[in-house]
Write a protein that holds these residues in place. Structure first.
Motif, PDB file in Angstrom:
ATOM      1  N   ASP A 143      45.336  41.265  50.377  1.00 31.52           N
ATOM      2  CA  ASP A 143      44.555  40.901  51.934  1.00 31.52           C
ATOM      3  C   ASP A 143      44.496  39.318  51.967  1.00 31.52           C
ATOM      4  O   ASP A 143      45.020  38.881  53.165  1.00 31.52           O
ATOM      5  CB  ASP A 143      43.189  41.678  51.850  1.00 31.52           C
ATOM      6  N   ILE A 153      48.124  37.657  52.504  1.00 30.06           N
ATOM      7  CA  ILE A 153      48.829  37.995  53.764  1.00 30.06           C
ATOM      8  C   ILE A 153      48.152  37.287  54.720  1.00 30.06           C
ATOM      9  O   ILE A 153      48.962  36.664  55.671  1.00 30.06           O
ATOM     10  CB  ILE A 153      48.729  39.622  54.217  1.00 30.06           C
ATOM     11  N   ALA A 205      49.438  33.675  54.217  1.00 31.96           N
ATOM     12  CA  ALA A 205      50.971  33.565  55.142  1.00 31.96           C
ATOM     13  C   ALA A 205      50.845  33.419  56.463  1.00 31.96           C
ATOM     14  O   ALA A 205      51.507  32.598  56.959  1.00 31.96           O
ATOM     15  CB  ALA A 205      51.513  35.134  54.804  1.00 31.96           C
ATOM     16  N   ALA A 257      51.319  34.606  49.352  1.00 33.92           N
ATOM     17  CA  ALA A 257      51.779  33.910  50.510  1.00 33.92           C
ATOM     18  C   ALA A 257      52.854  33.261  50.613  1.00 33.92           C
ATOM     19  O   ALA A 257      53.866  33.553  51.426  1.00 33.92           O
ATOM     20  CB  ALA A 257      50.445  33.333  51.133  1.00 33.92           C
ATOM     21  N   VAL A 267      55.943  35.685  50.348  1.00 29.77           N
ATOM     22  CA  VAL A 267      56.229  36.579  51.409  1.00 29.77           C
ATOM     23  C   VAL A 267      56.691  35.859  52.592  1.00 29.77           C
ATOM     24  O   VAL A 267      57.647  36.217  53.236  1.00 29.77           O
ATOM     25  CB  VAL A 267      54.602  37.024  51.914  1.00 29.77           C
ATOM     26  N   VAL A 310      54.736  42.592  59.132  1.00 28.97           N
ATOM     27  CA  VAL A 310      53.710  42.672  58.245  1.00 28.97           C
ATOM     28  C   VAL A 310      52.849  43.968  58.525  1.00 28.97           C
ATOM     29  O   VAL A 310      52.399  44.708  57.192  1.00 28.97           O
ATOM     30  CB  VAL A 310      52.608  41.602  58.573  1.00 28.97           C
ATOM     31  N   PHE A 337      52.654  46.149  55.129  1.00 31.30           N
ATOM     32  CA  PHE A 337      51.340  45.772  54.497  1.00 31.30           C
ATOM     33  C   PHE A 337      50.022  46.427  54.857  1.00 31.30           C
ATOM     34  O   PHE A 337      48.967  46.397  54.302  1.00 31.30           O
ATOM     35  CB  PHE A 337      51.137  44.437  54.333  1.00 31.30           C
ATOM     36  N   TRP A 338      50.102  46.729  56.312  1.00 27.59           N
ATOM     37  CA  TRP A 338      48.706  47.157  57.000  1.00 27.59           C
ATOM     38  C   TRP A 338      48.749  48.708  57.164  1.00 27.59           C
ATOM     39  O   TRP A 338      47.440  49.377  57.015  1.00 27.59           O
ATOM     40  CB  TRP A 338      48.417  46.254  58.208  1.00 27.59           C
ATOM     41  N   LEU A 343      54.054  45.124  47.566  1.00 28.41           N
ATOM     42  CA  LEU A 343      54.994  43.723  47.934  1.00 28.41           C
ATOM     43  C   LEU A 343      56.252  43.795  47.343  1.00 28.41           C
ATOM     44  O   LEU A 343      57.323  43.423  47.923  1.00 28.41           O
ATOM     45  CB  LEU A 343      54.366  42.784  46.543  1.00 28.41           C
TER      46      LEU A 343
END
Length: 475
Positions: free
Chosen positions: A313, A316, A319, A416, A419, A438, A442-443, A455
């Motif tokens: 969390d 990202i 990032a 970060a 990514v 993203v 990831f979400w 990842l």
């Protein structure tokens, strides 16, 4: 017929949601200066989750929920012991209520941040020491809290409290410490070089801790209004393919907040708050915290699956600040690849190293003098140290609310950089593809899979510091 395992999971998920919602609401009220909410006693006996459930291997979703609940249970059995919870809450309240003073005049923490960047060296020193009275009050409480956490972690089978926390983060402690040591060693020569160059440029022969932010500060416009800051942040997200006009979270300006900004998730996705300390550079903090809010409001999953590892969390969210630096000149300070911003970024990283090391050391040896440990760590990681004993470390509120968070921040910085280096934008894609990429990787699924697995699926690599070091030109 409903499966017995499903019934148990549902009831424990509901219980955990209530407990975490109560804690988040209490913290929000504390920071907003609202009257304390009457907290219901937490009966840990309600959370006697069984070690095994029937037929779990045949249901991946149920197995993943079981895994998350087991980690939360081990954590709660320690952290919600009445003696530990009361002491941590008391320390947080002390930090929230504290008003820094210099020569009898009261200041906000936002004002202290600006003083640490001022030309007047004596003013910088006064601002650096302004929270020392608070730290002295908290030092004994911190020692007691560390002893209690260590004792109860051992009682519940953890080899150490650090191991308990890292297990909850889905991370192996030995691997974490090895990574931190590598970052410390490989960034030291460049940090030393940039510190000496900046100090010489400013005519400072022996940099002290209160000089470091001043040495790392880039020339900026006199001020950025909050309205303009939000315009910049909205533009960043628009270019990355995310429209903030429909975002569902509340934002609060708090000049005495003990952090630049924080996202408080009370009950995702219905109630999410961003709190920030309005000061120069607030744009970076807002980009970061809005990414947290978007993560909390994007996923439409069961509550347990919203408990994403903070490492992913945070990574990202960080990032997004790096993408902001690449897209808009106003975010130049966040880009370590540019020489004039390099020292500030490296200073931030080595401060995290200092705080992570000191916290790990203090939990391992809580009888040591905190002031001596702090001065030794400051000299080792930042090549500067205060000239008199101080307990300043004890005033860090994350010690009480989010133990070992500096280690999480460092892992997040590593993630970060990786990514950003692997995302479509780095391969020449339209920046507007970044936000949807993203969200997809990831979400949307939140914590359905372990964070390192997510990842690896997204960027086809495991976590490695090489991309972060490359941003500083370190091979």
């Amino acid at each position: 017929m409903k499966h017995a395992a499903t019934d148990v999971l549902a009831s424990q998920e509901e219980w955990l949601c209530r407990v975490r919602q109560q804690a988040a609401t209490a913290r929000l009220h504390r920071w907003l200066g609202l009257p304390p909410i009457p907290e219901q006693p937490i009966d840990l006996q309600e959370f006697l989750y069984p070690q095994r459930l029937p037929d779990l291997p045949g249901d991946a979703l149920r197995a993943r929920k079981h895994e998350i609940l087991q980690r939360e249970r081990r954590w709660l059995l320690v952290e919600n012991q009445p003696s530990i919870a009361a002491l941590a809450q008391r320390a947080e309240q002390e930090i929230a209520d504290f008003i820094p003073r210099i020569n009898g005049s009261a200041y906000t923490r936002a004002e202290l941040v600006q003083m640490l960047r001022a030309d007047d060296r004596q003013l910088r020193r006064a601002a650096w020491y302004a929270e020392e009275p608070l730290a002295q009050r908290l030092a004994g409480m911190l020692r007691d809290l560390v002893e209690l956490r260590r004792t109860h972690a051992a009682r519940h089978g953890a080899s150490s409290y650090f191991h308990l926390v890292m297990e909850r983060r889905e991370t192996e402690p030995t691997w974490v410490q090895s990574l931190l040591e590598e970052l410390e060693q490989r960034t030291l020569p460049l940090y030393q070089q940039l510190l000496m160059m900046s100090a010489e440029r400013h005519g400072i022969s022996e940099p002290k801790p209160w000089d470091l932010d001043y040495l790392a500060t880039l020339p900026q416009p006199a001020s950025t209004s909050l309205h303009n800051a939000f315009d910049l942040v909205r533009e960043v997200y628009r270019r990355l393919g995310i429209d903030l006009a429909t975002a569902a979270f509340q934002i609060h300006a708090l000049p005495n907040l003990p952090l630049p900004a924080v996202c408080v998730v009370v009950h995702p996705p219905q109630e999410v708050h961003i709190l920030y300390r309005d000061s120069r550079g607030v744009e970076h903090a807002l980009v970061h915290e809005i990414a947290h809010a978007l993560a909390a409001t994007t996923a439409r999953v069961d509550y347990l699956l919203t408990l994403e590892s903070p490492i992913l969390d945070e990574g990202i969210a960080e990032a997004f600040t790096l993408w902001a630096a690449a897209l808009l000149p106003a975010f130049k300070e966040a880009a370590p690849s540019e020489t004039e911003g390099q020292f500030g970024a490296l200073l931030r990283l080595r401060r995290h190293l200092l705080n992570a090391h000191l916290e790990i050391m203090f939990y391992a040896h809580p009888t040591g003098a905190l002031s001596d440990l702090y001065i030794e760590a400051h000299r080792r990681f930042l090549l500067s140290a205060p000239e008199q004993p101080c307990e300043r470390f004890a005033a860090r509120h994350l010690l009480y609310s989010q133990p070992f968070q500096p280690a999480v921040y460092l892992l997040a910085d590593v993630l970060a950089a990786q990514v950003v280096a692997a995302a479509p934008l780095a391969r020449g894609a339209n920046p507007a593809e970044t936000g949807p990429w993203v969200a997809q990787h990831f979400w949307k699924e939140a914590a359905l899979h372990p964070w390192r697995e997510k990842l690896a699926r997204a960027i086809h690599q495991d976590l490695s510091p090489q991309a972060l070091l490359a941003r500083f030109g370190i091979c």
